[in-house]
Design a protein around this motif. Structure first.
Motif, PDB file in Angstrom:
ATOM      1  N   GLY A 200       0.802  -1.218   0.000  1.00 31.79           N
ATOM      2  CA  GLY A 200       0.000   0.000   0.000  1.00 31.79           C
ATOM      3  C   GLY A 200       0.827   1.256   0.000  1.00 31.79           C
ATOM      4  N   ALA A 201       2.015   1.183  -0.623  1.00 31.61           N
ATOM      5  CA  ALA A 201       2.929   2.327  -0.609  1.00 31.61           C
ATOM      6  C   ALA A 201       2.575   3.308  -1.724  1.00 31.61           C
ATOM      7  N   GLY A 202       1.384   3.860  -1.671  1.00 31.03           N
ATOM      8  CA  GLY A 202       0.952   4.810  -2.688  1.00 31.03           C
ATOM      9  C   GLY A 202      -0.038   5.800  -2.104  1.00 31.03           C
ATOM     10  N   ASP A 203      -0.942   6.299  -2.940  1.00 35.64           N
ATOM     11  CA  ASP A 203      -1.954   7.207  -2.436  1.00 35.64           C
ATOM     12  C   ASP A 203      -3.313   6.523  -2.404  1.00 35.64           C
ATOM     13  N   GLN A 204      -4.363   7.280  -2.094  1.00 35.93           N
ATOM     14  CA  GLN A 204      -5.684   6.682  -1.910  1.00 35.93           C
ATOM     15  C   GLN A 204      -6.272   6.157  -3.213  1.00 35.93           C
ATOM     16  N   LEU A 205      -5.685   6.538  -4.342  1.00 33.46           N
ATOM     17  CA  LEU A 205      -6.196   6.072  -5.621  1.00 33.46           C
ATOM     18  C   LEU A 205      -5.462   4.848  -6.151  1.00 33.46           C
ATOM     19  N   ASP A 206      -4.362   4.463  -5.510  1.00 32.39           N
ATOM     20  CA  ASP A 206      -3.664   3.259  -5.953  1.00 32.39           C
ATOM     21  C   ASP A 206      -4.535   2.030  -5.729  1.00 32.39           C
ATOM     22  N   TRP A 207      -4.296   1.025  -6.533  1.00 31.89           N
ATOM     23  CA  TRP A 207      -5.290  -0.036  -6.690  1.00 31.89           C
ATOM     24  C   TRP A 207      -4.574  -1.348  -6.957  1.00 31.89           C
ATOM     25  N   ASN A 208      -5.039  -2.420  -6.317  1.00 27.21           N
ATOM     26  CA  ASN A 208      -4.460  -3.742  -6.503  1.00 27.21           C
ATOM     27  C   ASN A 208      -5.592  -4.694  -6.884  1.00 27.21           C
ATOM     28  N   LEU A 209      -5.527  -5.211  -8.083  1.00 32.00           N
ATOM     29  CA  LEU A 209      -6.630  -5.980  -8.644  1.00 32.00           C
ATOM     30  C   LEU A 209      -6.998  -7.187  -7.788  1.00 32.00           C
ATOM     31  N   GLU A 210      -5.981  -7.850  -7.236  1.00 34.19           N
ATOM     32  CA  GLU A 210      -6.251  -9.056  -6.451  1.00 34.19           C
ATOM     33  C   GLU A 210      -7.130  -8.767  -5.240  1.00 34.19           C
ATOM     34  N   GLU A 211      -7.022  -7.543  -4.724  1.00 28.43           N
ATOM     35  CA  GLU A 211      -7.779  -7.194  -3.525  1.00 28.43           C
ATOM     36  C   GLU A 211      -9.147  -6.589  -3.848  1.00 28.43           C
ATOM     37  N   GLU A 212      -9.340  -6.119  -5.053  1.00 32.02           N
ATOM     38  CA  GLU A 212     -10.524  -5.332  -5.379  1.00 32.02           C
ATOM     39  C   GLU A 212     -11.632  -6.135  -6.062  1.00 32.02           C
ATOM     40  N   LEU A 213     -11.276  -7.031  -6.951  1.00 36.04           N
ATOM     41  CA  LEU A 213     -12.288  -7.651  -7.803  1.00 36.04           C
ATOM     42  C   LEU A 213     -13.100  -8.722  -7.094  1.00 36.04           C
ATOM     43  N   SER A 214     -14.366  -8.803  -7.449  1.00 36.80           N
ATOM     44  CA  SER A 214     -15.220  -9.890  -6.977  1.00 36.80           C
ATOM     45  C   SER A 214     -14.813 -11.175  -7.686  1.00 36.80           C
ATOM     46  N   PRO A 215     -15.139 -12.355  -7.115  1.00 37.25           N
ATOM     47  CA  PRO A 215     -14.767 -13.630  -7.766  1.00 37.25           C
ATOM     48  C   PRO A 215     -15.226 -13.739  -9.218  1.00 37.25           C
ATOM     49  N   PRO A 216     -16.468 -13.323  -9.581  1.00 38.94           N
ATOM     50  CA  PRO A 216     -16.849 -13.397 -11.001  1.00 38.94           C
ATOM     51  C   PRO A 216     -15.962 -12.522 -11.888  1.00 38.94           C
ATOM     52  N   ASN A 377       1.329  14.518 -14.964  1.00 42.71           N
ATOM     53  CA  ASN A 377       0.359  14.283 -13.903  1.00 42.71           C
ATOM     54  C   ASN A 377      -0.981  14.894 -14.297  1.00 42.71           C
ATOM     55  N   VAL A 378      -1.920  14.039 -14.712  1.00 41.65           N
ATOM     56  CA  VAL A 378      -3.227  14.521 -15.161  1.00 41.65           C
ATOM     57  C   VAL A 378      -4.313  14.227 -14.130  1.00 41.65           C
ATOM     58  N   GLY A 379      -3.923  13.879 -12.911  1.00 40.13           N
ATOM     59  CA  GLY A 379      -4.880  13.688 -11.821  1.00 40.13           C
ATOM     60  C   GLY A 379      -5.886  12.600 -12.127  1.00 40.13           C
ATOM     61  N   MET A 380      -7.164  12.955 -11.951  1.00 38.54           N
ATOM     62  CA  MET A 380      -8.236  11.979 -12.153  1.00 38.54           C
ATOM     63  C   MET A 380      -8.559  11.781 -13.638  1.00 38.54           C
ATOM     64  N   GLY A 381      -7.890  12.527 -14.515  1.00 38.73           N
ATOM     65  CA  GLY A 381      -8.267  12.477 -15.923  1.00 38.73           C
ATOM     66  C   GLY A 381      -7.526  11.450 -16.750  1.00 38.73           C
ATOM     67  N   GLY A 382      -6.576  10.721 -16.164  1.00 37.51           N
ATOM     68  CA  GLY A 382      -5.774   9.795 -16.944  1.00 37.51           C
ATOM     69  C   GLY A 382      -6.084   8.344 -16.661  1.00 37.51           C
ATOM     70  N   LEU A 383      -5.059   7.603 -16.235  1.00 37.42           N
ATOM     71  CA  LEU A 383      -5.218   6.167 -15.990  1.00 37.42           C
ATOM     72  C   LEU A 383      -6.160   5.873 -14.832  1.00 37.42           C
ATOM     73  N   THR A 384      -6.355   6.856 -13.950  1.00 35.40           N
ATOM     74  CA  THR A 384      -7.278   6.656 -12.835  1.00 35.40           C
ATOM     75  C   THR A 384      -8.670   6.279 -13.340  1.00 35.40           C
ATOM     76  N   GLN A 385      -9.040   6.770 -14.523  1.00 31.60           N
ATOM     77  CA  GLN A 385     -10.351   6.443 -15.060  1.00 31.60           C
ATOM     78  C   GLN A 385     -10.526   4.946 -15.301  1.00 31.60           C
TER      79      GLN A 385
END
Length: 458
Positions: A200-216, A377-385
């Protein structure tokens, strides 16, 4: 030394170059297009551009104001052959050394103005004023047809396919990228990036697929050939090129699929001086690792002991020895498939984010992974989408869109071509220097069909 003697290589045939603290670097201002506050366009000499006091004494021939010129920071680049030139009205071409004022393209009198907001370059155009005709001539679109391209026809209209496009200026546009790296606080390997994400060495928008996705959703993205995906903020990418210039031209040449737009390079002959270019960019990155089993399924002649890393190391040696190509006769499978996956992900991300110039990408060949990197750095307008939905639905749609790009080609090519897998030369620097140091052309080493198989294509 024994090897040197055996092959008849003399001391005079060997040249060493070292960049040290005492090395001299020549910086050549480019482009030379400056715009007055009255919109008048002029091309200044390098000496004037490099000297602020001289720029302050430049007087506009239109409004007579003094020192009110600002750089117009765009050049034209061809997305097919990487031809580069300074800005000019549609159908006109300004060479690198041009200085002075552009005359009206219609009557060859007067001068050209730039009309529009340079922060909205899509709506910028040219007009000519003080012409022999009392009515202003124009407007003309930004750029025009590439003077170098003569490519085989595609189902895409050729005039559109070889249109020059405006690009902001950096060394990625002006020279071949020779060294490229990706870091975050000194970290440079995929495994270290993954460990940072797991901690979790990032900011509140960093994301880890293994932890986020539902089983389906996990099942769907694994069917698309992905085993891991995560994001990190504040990633720093750096591209370095020095001492090289292109030696080939594409003018009036018909280039087949096998050429892959290879452009050779030679050292700049300036004695002990060399031009050096460095661009460092920072933004968010999304890492996508593909299933080793899917990757190995496309590799011929493997056994149960073979790993993706084994294949990667073998192919990287071949690429290093053959660079800059051509590579057609080399038995390469993994790298062309990964490179095509990188292109498909890159284009799908640009399409979904709705931004043209914000993205770069890298490959971690030994790990079978692609990193998409924001070039600013495009904030919420780039890969965050792509990763902001908690259920991962947008990310899965992104993967599906990348797969669809690999499925077919308007020209039904065998591996890759301008109608499907090629991308703007200015944006493709996929190889990290720790894996491949030699220069590899942007649209070389592509295999669309095998990339489609990796993503579960029949």
């Amino acid at each position: 030394m024994n090897e040197r003697q055996r092959f008849g290589v003399s001391v005079g045939d060997v040249e060493f170059s070292e960049i040290t603290g005492n090395s001299e670097v020549i910086v050549e201002p480019y482009p030379r297009a400056y715009r007055c506050e009255c919109d008048h366009l002029g091309f200044l000499s390098p000496d004037i551009i490099a000297d602020e006091s001289q720029r302050a004494n430049v007087r506009c021939i239109d409004c007579d104001s003094l020192g009110e010129f600002d750089l117009f920071p765009y050049v034209f680049v061809c997305p097919r052959c990487a031809h580069l030139e300074q800005i000019a009205p549609d159908g006109n071409h300004v060479n690198h050394e041009f200085e002075g004022t552009l005359s009206c393209p219609e009557c060859n009198r007067g001068h050209v103005d730039i009309v529009g907001d340079e922060n909205d370059v899509g709506n910028v155009s040219f007009e000519a004023v003080n012409c022999s005709n009392p009515i202003n001539h124009g407007p003309w679109d930004l750029a025009g047809d590439c003077p170098e391209c003569d490519f085989p026809g595609t189902s895409v209209d050729d005039d559109d396919a070889s249109k020059l496009i405006p690009g902001s200026v950096d060394s990625n546009l002006t020279r071949a990228c020779l060294l490229s790296d990706l870091t975050r606080g000194g970290v440079g390997s995929y495994n270290e990036f993954k460990r940072k994400a797991d901690r979790g060495a990032g900011d509140q928008l960093d994301w880890n697929l293994e932890e986020e996705l539902s089983p389906p959703s996990q099942r769907i993205y694994r069917e698309l050939g992905v085993v891991s995906a995560f994001s990190l903020n504040d990633m720093e990418s750096s591209n370095v090129a020095y001492g090289y210039t292109p030696t080939t031209s594409r003018r009036r040449s018909s280039i087949g699929d096998s050429d892959k737009f290879i452009r050779t390079f030679k050292p700049k002959n300036t004695g002990n001086r060399a031009r050096a270019f460095l661009v460092k960019q920072q933004g968010r990155a999304v890492f996508i690792r593909f299933d080793p089993e899917h990757l190995l399924n496309i590799i011929p002649n493997t056994d149960d002991e073979t790993t993706v890393s084994d294949v990667a190391r073998q192919e990287m040696v071949v690429v290093e020895e053959a660079a800059p190509g051509p590579f057609d006769e080399k038995e390469l499978t993994l790298i062309p498939a990964l490179h095509s996956l990188q292109h498909a992900l890159f284009e799908a991300a640009r399409e979904m984010a709705g931004l043209e110039q914000f993205l770069g990408s890298k490959m971690f060949i030994e790990r079978g992974s692609i990193a998409l990197i924001e070039r600013e750095n495009v904030g919420m307008g780039g890969l965050t989408q792509l990763i902001i939905e908690e259920d991962g639905s947008v990310f899965i749609d992104f993967l599906k869109r990348a797969k669809e790009r690999l499925k077919t080609c308007d020209r039904d090519c065998d591996s890759a071509c301008p109608a499907c897998s090629y991308i703007d030369d200015a944006h493709c620097h996929p190889f990290l220097s720790r894996e491949i140091e030699e220069y590899v052309p942007a649209n070389a080493l592509l295999d669309r069909k095998r990339a489609y198989e990796v993503m579960g294509g029949a």
